[in-house]
Design an enzyme around this catalytic site. Structure first.
Site, PDB file in Angstrom:
ATOM      1  N   SER A  40       0.868  -1.176   0.000  1.00 56.88           N
ATOM      2  CA  SER A  40       0.000   0.000   0.000  1.00 56.88           C
ATOM      3  C   SER A  40       0.908   1.230   0.000  1.00 56.88           C
ATOM      4  CB  SER A  40      -0.921  -0.014   1.217  1.00 56.88           C
ATOM      5  OG  SER A  40      -0.179   0.089   2.405  1.00 56.88           O
ATOM      6  N   HIS A 153      -3.019  -6.172   2.442  1.00 58.93           N
ATOM      7  CA  HIS A 153      -2.104  -7.193   2.968  1.00 58.93           C
ATOM      8  C   HIS A 153      -2.753  -8.558   3.142  1.00 58.93           C
ATOM      9  CE1 HIS A 153       0.499  -3.780   4.910  1.00 58.93           C
ATOM     10  NE2 HIS A 153       0.572  -3.807   3.596  1.00 58.93           N
ATOM     11  N   GLU A 162      -4.576  -2.713   9.268  1.00 60.16           N
ATOM     12  CA  GLU A 162      -3.857  -3.269  10.422  1.00 60.16           C
ATOM     13  C   GLU A 162      -4.574  -2.992  11.735  1.00 60.16           C
ATOM     14  OE1 GLU A 162       0.157  -1.673  10.258  1.00 60.16           O
ATOM     15  OE2 GLU A 162       0.162  -1.887   8.070  1.00 60.16           O
ATOM     16  N   GLU A 203       1.920  -9.376   6.964  1.00 57.99           N
ATOM     17  CA  GLU A 203       2.681  -8.924   8.125  1.00 57.99           C
ATOM     18  C   GLU A 203       2.521  -9.859   9.319  1.00 57.99           C
ATOM     19  OE1 GLU A 203       1.922  -4.755   8.781  1.00 57.99           O
ATOM     20  OE2 GLU A 203       3.033  -4.211   6.964  1.00 57.99           O
ATOM     21  N   ASP A 240      -4.041   0.909  11.715  1.00 60.55           N
ATOM     22  CA  ASP A 240      -3.597   1.585  10.484  1.00 60.55           C
ATOM     23  C   ASP A 240      -4.678   1.360   9.445  1.00 60.55           C
ATOM     24  OD1 ASP A 240      -2.451   2.685   8.253  1.00 60.55           O
ATOM     25  OD2 ASP A 240      -0.724   1.335   8.163  1.00 60.55           O
ATOM     26  N   GLU A 285      -3.350   5.433  12.357  1.00 62.23           N
ATOM     27  CA  GLU A 285      -2.451   5.787  11.257  1.00 62.23           C
ATOM     28  C   GLU A 285      -3.245   5.903   9.960  1.00 62.23           C
ATOM     29  OE1 GLU A 285       0.869   3.094  11.113  1.00 62.23           O
ATOM     30  OE2 GLU A 285       1.094   3.324   8.949  1.00 62.23           O
ATOM     31  N   ASP A 312       1.511   8.280   7.511  1.00 62.61           N
ATOM     32  CA  ASP A 312       2.423   7.357   6.825  1.00 62.61           C
ATOM     33  C   ASP A 312       2.467   7.754   5.340  1.00 62.61           C
ATOM     34  OD1 ASP A 312       3.659   5.226   5.554  1.00 62.61           O
ATOM     35  OD2 ASP A 312       2.146   3.749   6.052  1.00 62.61           O
ATOM     36  N   LYS A 337       9.757   5.176   7.382  1.00 65.55           N
ATOM     37  CA  LYS A 337      10.143   4.006   6.577  1.00 65.55           C
ATOM     38  C   LYS A 337      11.316   4.407   5.699  1.00 65.55           C
ATOM     39  CE  LYS A 337       5.491   2.028   6.013  1.00 65.55           C
ATOM     40  NZ  LYS A 337       4.254   2.187   5.181  1.00 65.55           N
TER      41      LYS A 337
HETATM   42  P1  PGA Z   1       3.111  -1.201   3.161  1.00 66.34           P
HETATM   43  O1  PGA Z   1       2.225  -1.164   4.468  1.00 66.34           O
HETATM   44  O2  PGA Z   1       4.485  -1.613   3.542  1.00 66.34           O
HETATM   45  O3  PGA Z   1       2.400  -2.211   2.292  1.00 66.34           O
HETATM   46  O4  PGA Z   1       3.052   0.183   2.576  1.00 66.34           O
HETATM   47  C1  PGA Z   1       2.692  -0.731   5.706  1.00 66.34           C
HETATM   48  C2  PGA Z   1       1.920   0.456   6.204  1.00 66.34           C
HETATM   49  O5  PGA Z   1       1.030   0.996   5.523  1.00 66.34           O
HETATM   50  O6  PGA Z   1       2.204   0.920   7.311  1.00 66.34           O
HETATM   51 ZN    ZN Z   2       0.643   2.605   7.082  1.00 63.99          ZN
END
Ligand code: PGA
Ligand code: ZN
Length: 426
Positions: A40, A153, A162, A203, A240, A285, A312, A337
């Site tokens: 995503s 996911h 999430e 995940e 999230d 998130e 994010d 990230k």
């Molecule tokens: P992604 O998801 O690594 O698929 O972007 C993680 C997130 O959105 O926090």
């Molecule tokens: Zn995220």
């Protein structure tokens, strides 16, 4: 000095190729780094360079990015000191010459950036968190464990990406990790008893078909209690939504891809407020879309005093976007990230800007991961106090948590587990 840089294609946790780099120093030390990969992904992330040749890996090959490491990056970094990672990253940024890192590929640049830092730490015979954070890093992060997966996911009916548990009441990281595994197994038992699937998503969280957000939250609270813990005291919850995946016809309009329900920004904000009222949720998130700045202002005004609101896709670890968010009063935290921005030093700058501005920073994995554990060291180095690395299963997730166990042991008396202070004032 840097003697040689080797790039290669390796396989990530989803069975897709990604970039790994080895940096050899003249003193014989070798550092290694690899790039994770999102599903995503935010629209404004640095570019992950893929070959697009459908005859290899369904077009997802990274042989061009690897070739850039072997030629262009090696050419400019050979002979450079590995200790000044800001300089190394600037040399790569100049060589790349684009704003989105499409010249060399952010995946190529990040693998090298991490490998240089790892080699430097190795050469100095100090842990990576000490190299990155100096004497400051001493806080173990509270994990945000994604134990129920949906969205992009998982192939289930759940639109929120999430559902996470955070052992904020634990006395140490080690105990918190144990608590999380116990809740994870309790949740497995509850789902099994209901005849729901206990297979896991990208995940590592369970990915059952559920009718609503509230059903997911209720099973998780039941699991916390069944494992012998108290919701709100021992554990708090986090979500999230990854709402950038819910784009409607225009900004401010949302359509849930799986269940088809439509929302405006205001309606989604009201939905999150309802959930915060009903459950011990401490963090939300990407509750809104990456381009819905107006909506984020409303959401922050309504809920920013009560919960952590994490950007994010909104910020993509980019200091320019974060600065805009800070000036507009959007959210109060940033997800960090490495591969969204593409170098270690730019990532550290994003954390610094956040912390100086009273925004919390949460270091995070991607849904496609490798066995690289840099994010564990980064969280300790920068005292972010929170980390997202998925559920307590699947080795690419657990590798980070296990690294944190070893760091906590190494820090001994000097280790601090912030617990609820992770949500305190910066
Ligand atoms: P992604 O998801 O690594 O698929 O972007 C993680 C997130 O959105 O926090
Ligand atoms: Zn995220």
């Amino acid at each position: 000095r840097i003697e040689q840089i080797t790039g290669r294609e390796i396989i990530d946790s989803r069975g897709n190729p990604t970039v790994e780099a080895d940096v050899l120093l003249t003193d014989g030390t070798v550092g290694r780094g690899s790039a994770p990969s999102g599903a995503s992904t935010g629209r404004f992330e640095a570019l992950e360079l893929r070959d697009g040749d459908s005859r290899r890996y369904g077009g997802k090959g990274v042989s061009q990015a690897v070739a850039h490491i072997q030629k262009d990056i090696q050419n400019v970094l050979k002979g450079v000191s590995p200790f000044d990672i800001y300089h190394i990253d600037q040399v790569m940024i100049r060589t790349d010459g684009t704003t989105d890192k499409s010249g060399l590929g952010a995946n190529a640049m990040l693998a090298v950036s991490i490998a240089c830092a790892a080699a430097a730490a190795q050469s100095l015979q100090i842990p990576l968190y000490r190299f990155l954070g100096g004497i400051n890093g001493n806080r173990l992060p509270v994990p945000m464990m994604n134990i129920l997966n949906g969205g992009a996911h998982a192939a289930n009916t759940v639109d929120v990406q999430e559902f996470m548990i955070m052992p904020a009441g634990a006395p140490s990281f080690r105990e918190g990790l144990r608590w999380c595994t116990e809740v994870f197994h309790a949740l497995s038992g509850i789902l099994k008893a209901k005849g729901l699937a206990t297979s896991v998503g990208d995940e590592g969280g369970f990915a059952p078909d559920l009718a609503s957000d509230e059903e997911a939250l209720q099973y998780i609270l039941d699991a916390v209690e069944k494992a012998g813990y108290t919701p709100g005291t021992d554990f708090v919850l986090a979500i999230d939504a990854a709402a950038s995946e819910w784009k409607g016809a225009k900004p401010g309009e949302y359509v849930l891809p799986k269940n088809g329900q439509a929302f405006t920004s205001q309606e989604l904000t009201a939905h999150w407020r309802h959930l915060v009222d009903a459950y011990p949720i401490y963090s939300i998130e990407d509750g809104l879309d990456e381009e819905d700045w107006d909506g984020w202002q409303i959401l922050t005004k309504e809920l920013g005093q009560r919960v952590q609101l994490v950007g994010d896709d909104l910020f993509v670890t980019n200091t320019e976007r974060l600065a805009k968010g800070i000036s507009l009063d959007c959210s109060n935290a940033i997800l960090i990230k490495l591969n969204q921005i593409g170098t270690v030093s730019e990532t550290m700058e994003a954390v610094k800007l956040a912390q100086q501005s009273g925004y919390r920073a949460i270091v995070s994995h991607r849904s496609g991961e490798t066995e690289d554990t840099t994010i564990a060291d980064l969280a300790v180095a920068l005292n972010t106090c929170q980390i997202k690395s998925g559920a307590p299963n699947r080795s690419e997730r657990v590798a980070k948590y296990n690294r944190l166990l070893r760091i906590e042991e190494e820090l001994g008396d000097g280790a601090m587990y912030p617990g609820f202070q992770a949500f305190g004032k910066i």
